[in-house]
Design a protein around this motif. Sequence first.
Motif, PDB file in Angstrom:
ATOM      1  N   TRP A   1       0.854  -1.185   0.000  1.00  0.00           N
ATOM      2  CA  TRP A   1       0.000   0.000   0.000  1.00  0.00           C
ATOM      3  C   TRP A   1       0.893   1.239   0.000  1.00  0.00           C
ATOM      4  CZ3 TRP A   1      -5.441  -0.529   0.580  1.00  0.00           C
ATOM      5  CH2 TRP A   1      -5.878  -1.829   0.833  1.00  0.00           C
ATOM      6  N   VAL A   2       0.390   2.335  -0.542  1.00  0.00           N
ATOM      7  CA  VAL A   2       1.065   3.626  -0.441  1.00  0.00           C
ATOM      8  C   VAL A   2       0.336   4.407   0.651  1.00  0.00           C
ATOM      9  CG1 VAL A   2       1.745   5.732  -1.630  1.00  0.00           C
ATOM     10  CG2 VAL A   2       1.704   3.563  -2.859  1.00  0.00           C
TER      11      VAL A   2
ATOM     12  N   PHE B   1      -5.799  12.357   0.424  1.00  0.00           N
ATOM     13  CA  PHE B   1      -6.335  11.723  -0.774  1.00  0.00           C
ATOM     14  C   PHE B   1      -5.658  12.279  -2.021  1.00  0.00           C
ATOM     15  CE2 PHE B   1      -9.058  11.349  -4.433  1.00  0.00           C
ATOM     16  CZ  PHE B   1      -9.457  10.016  -4.381  1.00  0.00           C
ATOM     17  N   TRP B   2      -5.528  13.607  -2.104  1.00  0.00           N
ATOM     18  CA  TRP B   2      -4.951  14.215  -3.300  1.00  0.00           C
ATOM     19  C   TRP B   2      -3.464  13.927  -3.427  1.00  0.00           C
ATOM     20  CZ3 TRP B   2      -7.691  14.771  -7.265  1.00  0.00           C
ATOM     21  CH2 TRP B   2      -9.040  15.078  -7.147  1.00  0.00           C
ATOM     22  N   LYS B   3      -2.755  13.799  -2.315  1.00  0.00           N
ATOM     23  CA  LYS B   3      -1.345  13.376  -2.392  1.00  0.00           C
ATOM     24  C   LYS B   3      -1.255  11.976  -2.996  1.00  0.00           C
ATOM     25  CE  LYS B   3       0.632  15.899   1.513  1.00  0.00           C
ATOM     26  NZ  LYS B   3       1.392  15.735   2.761  1.00  0.00           N
ATOM     27  N   LEU B   4      -2.101  11.074  -2.530  1.00  0.00           N
ATOM     28  CA  LEU B   4      -2.109   9.708  -3.060  1.00  0.00           C
ATOM     29  C   LEU B   4      -2.562   9.691  -4.516  1.00  0.00           C
ATOM     30  CD1 LEU B   4      -3.562   8.003   0.113  1.00  0.00           C
ATOM     31  CD2 LEU B   4      -1.269   7.622  -0.825  1.00  0.00           C
ATOM     32  N   PHE B   5      -3.545  10.513  -4.851  1.00  0.00           N
ATOM     33  CA  PHE B   5      -4.020  10.582  -6.228  1.00  0.00           C
ATOM     34  C   PHE B   5      -2.916  11.089  -7.164  1.00  0.00           C
ATOM     35  CE2 PHE B   5      -6.179  12.397  -9.889  1.00  0.00           C
ATOM     36  CZ  PHE B   5      -6.982  11.320 -10.257  1.00  0.00           C
ATOM     37  N   LYS B   6      -2.154  12.086  -6.724  1.00  0.00           N
ATOM     38  CA  LYS B   6      -1.035  12.579  -7.538  1.00  0.00           C
ATOM     39  C   LYS B   6      -0.008  11.473  -7.756  1.00  0.00           C
ATOM     40  CE  LYS B   6      -1.503  17.433  -6.301  1.00  0.00           C
ATOM     41  NZ  LYS B   6      -0.953  18.541  -5.521  1.00  0.00           N
TER      42      LYS B   6
ATOM     43  N   ASP C   1       7.895  -4.317  -8.852  1.00  0.00           N
ATOM     44  CA  ASP C   1       8.703  -3.136  -9.159  1.00  0.00           C
ATOM     45  C   ASP C   1       7.856  -1.897  -8.884  1.00  0.00           C
ATOM     46  OD1 ASP C   1      10.874  -1.630  -9.992  1.00  0.00           O
ATOM     47  OD2 ASP C   1      10.367  -1.807 -12.124  1.00  0.00           O
ATOM     48  N   THR C   2       7.573  -1.672  -7.608  1.00  0.00           N
ATOM     49  CA  THR C   2       6.647  -0.613  -7.202  1.00  0.00           C
ATOM     50  C   THR C   2       7.252   0.765  -7.407  1.00  0.00           C
ATOM     51  OG1 THR C   2       5.733  -2.099  -5.535  1.00  0.00           O
ATOM     52  CG2 THR C   2       5.233   0.245  -5.292  1.00  0.00           C
ATOM     53  N   PRO C   3       6.575   1.632  -8.175  1.00  0.00           N
ATOM     54  CA  PRO C   3       7.057   3.011  -8.301  1.00  0.00           C
ATOM     55  C   PRO C   3       7.078   3.681  -6.925  1.00  0.00           C
ATOM     56  CG  PRO C   3       5.381   2.537  -9.952  1.00  0.00           C
ATOM     57  CD  PRO C   3       5.380   1.389  -8.987  1.00  0.00           C
ATOM     58  N   LEU C   4       8.130   4.416  -6.649  1.00  0.00           N
ATOM     59  CA  LEU C   4       8.258   5.110  -5.370  1.00  0.00           C
ATOM     60  C   LEU C   4       7.711   6.526  -5.489  1.00  0.00           C
ATOM     61  CD1 LEU C   4      11.834   3.920  -4.415  1.00  0.00           C
ATOM     62  CD2 LEU C   4       9.628   2.997  -3.650  1.00  0.00           C
ATOM     63  N   PRO C   5       7.050   7.007  -4.444  1.00  0.00           N
ATOM     64  CA  PRO C   5       6.492   8.361  -4.488  1.00  0.00           C
ATOM     65  C   PRO C   5       7.599   9.414  -4.585  1.00  0.00           C
ATOM     66  CG  PRO C   5       5.634   7.121  -2.602  1.00  0.00           C
ATOM     67  CD  PRO C   5       6.740   6.319  -3.193  1.00  0.00           C
ATOM     68  N   THR C   6       7.347  10.472  -5.335  1.00  0.00           N
ATOM     69  CA  THR C   6       8.268  11.602  -5.340  1.00  0.00           C
ATOM     70  C   THR C   6       7.983  12.533  -4.164  1.00  0.00           C
ATOM     71  OG1 THR C   6       6.840  12.758  -6.916  1.00  0.00           O
ATOM     72  CG2 THR C   6       8.717  11.531  -7.824  1.00  0.00           C
ATOM     73  N   ASP C   7       6.776  12.486  -3.635  1.00  0.00           N
ATOM     74  CA  ASP C   7       6.401  13.241  -2.433  1.00  0.00           C
ATOM     75  C   ASP C   7       6.968  12.483  -1.236  1.00  0.00           C
ATOM     76  OD1 ASP C   7       5.117  14.249  -0.126  1.00  0.00           O
ATOM     77  OD2 ASP C   7       3.261  14.659  -1.219  1.00  0.00           O
TER      78      ASP C   7
ATOM     79  N   LEU D   1       4.938  10.589   1.520  1.00  0.00           N
ATOM     80  CA  LEU D   1       4.306   9.299   1.228  1.00  0.00           C
ATOM     81  C   LEU D   1       5.346   8.199   1.341  1.00  0.00           C
ATOM     82  CD1 LEU D   1       2.278  10.194  -2.005  1.00  0.00           C
ATOM     83  CD2 LEU D   1       1.496  10.288   0.364  1.00  0.00           C
ATOM     84  N   ASP D   2       4.900   7.001   1.674  1.00  0.00           N
ATOM     85  CA  ASP D   2       5.794   5.849   1.649  1.00  0.00           C
ATOM     86  C   ASP D   2       5.032   4.601   1.235  1.00  0.00           C
ATOM     87  OD1 ASP D   2       4.417   5.779   4.095  1.00  0.00           O
ATOM     88  OD2 ASP D   2       6.095   5.029   5.229  1.00  0.00           O
ATOM     89  N   VAL D   3       5.783   3.601   0.785  1.00  0.00           N
ATOM     90  CA  VAL D   3       5.222   2.316   0.379  1.00  0.00           C
ATOM     91  C   VAL D   3       5.427   1.356   1.536  1.00  0.00           C
ATOM     92  CG1 VAL D   3       5.384   0.403  -1.266  1.00  0.00           C
ATOM     93  CG2 VAL D   3       5.715   2.764  -2.048  1.00  0.00           C
TER      94      VAL D   3
END
Length: 138
Positions: A39-40, A57-62, A110-116, A119-121
Amino acid sequence: SGINAEYGDICSEIECPRAQELNVTGCGYGGRLVYGTKWVRSWLDREDIEGSYRTSFWKLFKYISGANDKQTKIDMTAPVVCNYFMDPAQDYKVVAAAMYFMVPSVHLDDTPLPTDTSLDVVQMGDLKTYYRGLRGQP
């Protein structure tokens, strides 16, 4: 009932976590074993948990819209999950809360990592969840 059969139509349209209905009786509640996955996570502002739902929500949506290290669009999944952490020493006061989007299965290896950086995975293990239908809906 089979895996994900009890989620209903929503999971025929978008990916949901794998789950198994539990044999739970009494008080109008149902139970599911939701199998662990990635999960992110976005932490909610503990000083204003209710007010920070939209921001998280909008951080996750971005993130799923391409704000990740691979600049890739990621399909929306369901459900959006909120987790509340309560302190029994403080009469179970909520001391932290987080919102999560599930990582689709195609991105697990190969989960993309957040640039924000807020956020974390995270990898969550299996969870027993309980629910109650509202107005006849599961």
